[in-house]
Design an enzyme around this catalytic site. Structure first.
Site, short mmCIF file in Angstrom:
data_model
loop_
_atom_site.label_atom_id
_atom_site.label_comp_id
_atom_site.label_asym_id
_atom_site.label_seq_id
_atom_site.Cartn_x
_atom_site.Cartn_y
_atom_site.Cartn_z
N TRP A 1 25.77 68.51 23.07
CA TRP A 1 24.30 69.28 23.29
C TRP A 1 24.33 69.83 24.54
CZ3 TRP A 1 25.17 64.48 21.25
CH2 TRP A 1 25.08 64.38 19.78
N ASP A 2 25.12 69.84 25.57
CA ASP A 2 25.26 70.10 26.81
C ASP A 2 24.05 69.13 27.59
OD1 ASP A 2 25.73 71.55 29.23
OD2 ASP A 2 24.51 73.00 28.73
N PHE A 3 24.22 68.10 27.18
CA PHE A 3 23.13 66.93 27.95
C PHE A 3 23.84 66.40 29.08
CE2 PHE A 3 20.43 66.11 23.85
CZ PHE A 3 19.83 67.28 24.04
N LYS B 1 19.31 65.36 31.17
CA LYS B 1 18.86 66.52 30.32
C LYS B 1 17.97 66.03 29.23
CE LYS B 1 21.59 70.37 31.61
NZ LYS B 1 22.58 71.56 31.07
#
Length: 793
Positions: A469-471, A498
């Site tokens: 999730w690009d967290f 994030k």
């Protein structure tokens, strides 16, 4: 009964009102039918039928049309209260437009009947509705959803104390210190006198960003040492100003930036006369050449050492003041690697990570962390997340391990423990991990503690397993000592992410201080992908990561709210960790956060940590590589994303209404104070208004405090103030840090994504607050302003 002769203009008005009402009904029937078919609320289709009947009757000049609209208003009020209770902004979105429409129709009734009693009654009803509409409009200028926990504030007041003005007077690091605190003991400016704060001087870099020429943003937090203020620009200039006058002292232009991602969030400062030699403990440092120097990262992957007094490159560092960071990195295409955050100066080491371009392809530049001797520029150690055998230079001619998790935000350093703390991202591309190696997964989206002497990992804690999730772990780790009731001290680390979660760890070991629970999460079915069965949920208060529902969908009007509901019900959503798939899914928080690179600040006299957030969801789907349209996928953020080398790309868009308003109800950004001892929210307030932004990107010009997405750091002071400028309106604000009450604000020429700093001048004795205002992403307005504030003589 109709009036005998309302006149030509009156008949035209009645017809117009009826047609608009009919069109609204048709819109609600169409959209409401779609929503009901998706399993959503039946309100809209019922309201649409009633509006259609009302509009047709009004066009025919039938009094029953007005009565029918009244039924719609009552139906809307009942449904709204049932769905959202007394929450102001959800009610405002549902009721304001229908009430305004009912008001106009009530005033139109005299054109539909000749009965005086009915006319007088309708005008009275219209006046009553007008009062309600005006009252709601006025109320919208007062902040809503404020949280103030008096018990938490009271307990905070009993925390350990620090004498005013007892600490440093300068601002020598990005966060003020190497511990990520963004705190100053300077106390001349207080909640009582901050109202008198005035602009002392303004300077200009002469390098305002041009919005349509490359991806450039001014996000610099200045440094200040002695009588000099140091500012870097997106276009690779470093400038020194006099701290009392703003007069330029010198300028160094590095040149050769890049056109894909131009940022300079900060620089590093090193003083060889006072720094400890951690690379060779006990050995003296050579301070004969440029003993006070600045480390300036450039957009094309160089690290330049600059004499802090003259602005000239430090001749004994690297190659005449320059170290090429691309050495040992293998192939680095233009724009694929650069420093986006300030280098960390730890003793006599300058430590750098690097930002790589997201989502373009596999085999991108390495995420290696390197430490260079701050005097000579010699490489002292390297940590390669993909190869534990690497200790300095790469072991392969191809360079360090490619595509590994990188560190693109600020790092922290604990001198006493001899550890450097790194917040990592995930191996790129971001949204498909089926081909990642175990080494890629091991350190991604984590906090990693390295031994400062040799760069070897001591411990690591992962905030997201197998991140799809690009967290990233985004905040500069806050190193904070929690004083316990029994007199003991817990050396803690707070890492914001994030996901909107903050993890409180023992920075000696990486073990949780606040409990962390591994919870089962939804599993996907994308071919070739694998999924973590659990994710770590922190017991610290979550910020901007509430679970969405259809009733949480919002819009400036019921019309765009309907479209948001349709988007929500036609997408898959299973909470924070909704796995990507071939169908449309919702990601909330989105890949911007939650909490982004601005991180946190802290007031150790109250145990309060201050967190600002942004709440922008996404809707997206994975797309087979062969199905991505030719020529698409040039973006690393929204739209088509190719992820070259993988079987899937993606299509991503912001979860916004057709008017460009976030689909969930306000606030869209807050400032929150969390007590690090009790681990509870002390207060939370919405920050930012729609004065300089609005639907379709058009500034509303009104100071309605919805709470807008924030981006940038804050500053806490010993006197009980919290300064912040990273809002979507053009203001630097000061809050009472104990209560969250706004006590001062100053209008800026443009927006700011930069961190405020404060310092005291030895020459004048004044305490200054300084902000760099260069613009913000939501607005095309740009500037080059460095503004210093001080109290009057």
């Amino acid at each position: 009964m109709t009036t005998d002769n309302p006149g030509k203009l009156g008949r035209l008005w009645v017809r117009l009102v009826g047609i608009v009402t009919t069109l609204a009904g048709l819109y609600f029937i169409g959209g409401g039918g779609w929503l009901a078919w998706l399993g959503g609320s039946w309100y809209f289709i019922i309201a649409g039928i009633l509006l259609l009947l009302s509009g047709v009757l009004i066009v025919r000049r039938k009094l029953a049309g007005a009565a029918m609209f009244g039924v719609v208003l009552v139906w809307t009020a009942v449904w709204s209260l049932w769905e959202v209770g007394l929450q102001f902004w959800p009610l405002f979105s549902r009721l304001f437009a229908p009430a305004a429409g009912a008001m106009l129709i009530a005033f139109t009734v005299p054109l539909l009947t000749s009965e005086r009693k009915t006319r007088r009654l309708s005008v009275g009803v219209g006046a009553l509705l007008a009062v309600g509409v005006v009252t709601a409009f006025i109320s919208s200028f007062q902040p809503k959803g404020i949280i103030r926990n008096e018990d938490v504030q009271a307990s905070s007041d009993k925390a350990h104390d620090i004498a005013p003005n007892s600490g440093r007077k300068d601002w020598p690091a990005w966060a003020g210190d190497t511990k990520g605190s963004r705190f100053s003991t300077l106390s001349d400016i207080t909640p009582e006198n901050v109202k008198d704060l005035k602009v002392a001087w303004t300077a200009h870099t002469g390098e305002a960003v041009v919005p349509d020429k490359g991806d450039a943003e001014d996000q610099n937090t200045p440094l200040q040492v002695g009588d000099s203020l140091f500012v870097c620009t997106a276009y690779t200039s470093l400038i020194s100003y006099d701290i009392d006058s703003g007069k330029e002292k010198w300028r160094y232009t590095a040149g050769r930036g890049n056109s894909t991602y131009q940022r300079c969030r900060g620089i590093g400062y090193f003083d060889a006369t006072s720094a400890k030699n951690v690379a060779e403990p006990g050995q003296p440092l050579d301070a004969s050449v440029s003993p006070q120097r600045l480390f300036f990262p450039t957009g094309d992957g160089r690290l330049v050492a600059i004499d802090a007094h003259t602005g000239k490159p430090a001749a004994n560092f690297g190659d005449n003041g320059v170290v090429d960071l691309k050495v040992g990195m293998g192939e680095v295409k233009p724009g694929y690697y650069q420093q986006s955050s300030a280098p960390l100066v730890a003793g006599n080491l300058v430590i750098v990570g690097g930002r790589v371009i997201d989502n373009f392809e596999t085999n991108e530049p390495p995420g290696v962390i390197r430490a260079f001797d701050a005097v000579t520029g010699k490489l002292v150690w390297a940590w390669d997340p993909g190869n534990p055998n690497v200790t300095r230079e790469p072991l392969s001619p191809e360079g360090y391990t490619r595509g590994t998790p990188n560190v693109w935000v600020g790092m922290s350093y604990d001198q006493a423990l001899g550890m450097v703390y790194l917040p990592t991202g995930n191996a790129t591309p971001d949204f498909f991990g089926g081909e990642r190696t175990p080494e890629d997964d091991k350190y991604s989206s984590s906090v990693v503690a390295l031994n400062v002497n040799n760069g070897r990992p001591v411990w690591h804690f992962q905030t997201v397993h197998h991140d799809l999730w690009d967290f990233d772990a985004t905040g500069t780790p806050l190193l904070y000592d929690i004083k316990n009731d029994d007199g003991s001290v817990t050396p803690a680390l707070a890492e914001s992410t994030k996901t909107g979660m903050t993890y409180l760890l023992d920075r000696r070991t990486g073990k949780p201080v606040a409990p962390i629970e591994e919870r089962p999460v939804p599993q996907g079915n994308l071919p070739g992908e694998r999924y973590s069965p659990t994710q770590p949920y922190s017991s610290m208060p979550g910020i901007g990561n509430e679970t969405l529902t259809e009733s949480a969908m919002w819009g400036a009007t019921p019309f765009d709210q309907l479209m948001c509901r349709i988007r929500f019900k036609s997408s898959r959503y299973e909470g924070i960790f909704t796995p990507p798939g071939l169908d449309m899914a919702i990601q909330y928080p989105g890949s911007l956060g939650g909490i982004n690179w601005g991180g946190v600040s802290v007031d150790p006299t109250t145990n309060l940590m201050f967190v600002n957030d942004l709440r922008l969801g996404l809707y997206y789907k994975m797309v087979a590589a062969k199905d991505i349209p030719p020529g698409q996928g040039t973006s690393e953020g929204m739209g088509w994303i190719v992820q070259k080398g993988l079987p899937f790309g993606s299509l991503r868009e912001r979860l916004m209404s057709p008017l460009g308003v976030p689909c969930q109800a306000p606030p869209f950004g807050t400032m929150t104070a969390i007590d690090l001892k009790t681990r509870k929210i002390a207060w939370q307030i919405p920050v930012g208004t729609v004065q300089d932004t609005g639907p379709l990107g058009i500034p509303v010009g009104l100071q309605m405090p919805l709470g807008m997405p924030t981006l940038g750091p804050s500053l806490a002071t010993r006197s009980g103030l919290l300064f912040f400028a990273g809002t979507q309106d053009f203001y630097l604000r000061a809050f009472n840090s104990h209560t969250g009450e706004e006590v001062w604000k100053s209008r800026l020429p443009v927006g700011s994504q930069s961190g405020p700093i404060t310092y005291r001048s030895e020459k004048t004795g004044k305490q200054y607050v300084v902000i760099f205002a260069g613009g913000s992403p939501h607005s095309p307005q740009r500037g080059d302003n460095i503004i210093a504030y001080a109290l009057p003589e």
